[in-house]
Scaffold this motif. Structure first.
Motif, mmCIF file in Angstrom:
data_model
loop_
_atom_site.group_PDB
_atom_site.id
_atom_site.type_symbol
_atom_site.label_atom_id
_atom_site.label_comp_id
_atom_site.label_asym_id
_atom_site.label_seq_id
_atom_site.Cartn_x
_atom_site.Cartn_y
_atom_site.Cartn_z
ATOM 1 N N VAL A 84 6.924 -31.314 -13.786
ATOM 2 C CA VAL A 84 6.356 -30.667 -14.965
ATOM 3 C C VAL A 84 7.505 -30.048 -15.746
ATOM 4 C CG1 VAL A 84 4.820 -28.861 -15.823
ATOM 5 C CG2 VAL A 84 4.186 -30.171 -13.773
ATOM 6 N N LYS A 86 8.442 -27.551 -18.752
ATOM 7 C CA LYS A 86 7.851 -26.471 -19.540
ATOM 8 C C LYS A 86 8.762 -26.148 -20.701
ATOM 9 C CE LYS A 86 5.361 -22.222 -19.367
ATOM 10 N NZ LYS A 86 4.589 -21.335 -18.526
ATOM 11 N N GLU A 98 3.528 -27.754 -21.753
ATOM 12 C CA GLU A 98 3.881 -28.355 -20.474
ATOM 13 C C GLU A 98 3.725 -29.858 -20.617
ATOM 14 O OE1 GLU A 98 1.188 -26.586 -17.685
ATOM 15 O OE2 GLU A 98 2.446 -24.816 -17.420
#
Length: 163
Positions: A84, A86, A98
């Motif tokens: 992920v 961000k 995200e």
């Protein structure tokens, strides 16, 4: 292993590949923070990883990167492990995005997403996409950066930047 992650990530595809703090941020950055899942096939990812491994074994891990010396577009291929990314607005930290990056995906950051937001890959213990846990393993990211405006072909007297 990467194939099983592809299946798991596809199960999450109903929630999309990009999440944001609000609809205004998502709308504003719709074309500036883009994820193309499945950009590489499993075979292409395996071939690229085999090509990269010998070079990576001979080099130290790069903790730093040099975004400030490059142009307005950054593109990355995400290999081996889902992750992920961000992005947090540098002046208004309540604005964030995200990006869910599965192995074989391509992500592109440009414009405001590139210049006005910091970006990081979340550590394993922080790696969630919404309520969904995204376990992190070893990953390779192949990054391509555009040259700054005024550099490159057509300007042979100026060397390209070291990025």
């Amino acid at each position: 292993m990467a194939g099983s992650w592809r299946l798991a990530m596809r199960l999450l595809s109903g929630c999309g590949w990009v999440r944001g703090s609000d609809s205004a941020v998502l709308s504003r950055l719709r074309d500036e923070a883009v994820v193309h899942p499945g950009f590489l096939s499993q075979e292409e990812e395996d071939t690229l990883t085999r090509e990269l491994e010998p070079q990576l074994r001979r080099r130290r891990y790069e903790y730093d990167h040099w975004d400030s010396f490059c142009g307005s577009t950054i593109a990355g291929l995400s290999l081996l492990s889902p992750s992920v990314m961000k992005l947090v607005h540098t002046q208004e930290p309540e604005q964030w995005l995200e990006l869910l990056l599965e192995p074989g995906s391509l992500y592109i950051l440009r414009g405001s997403a590139r210049y006005d937001f910091s970006h990081e890959i979340l550590r394993d213990e922080e790696s969630f996409f919404g309520a969904h846990r995204v376990p992190r393993g070893r990953r390779i990211s192949v990054i391509c950066r555009s040259l700054p405006e005024g550099m490159g072909p057509g300007r042979p007297e100026e060397p390209p930047p070291a990025c």
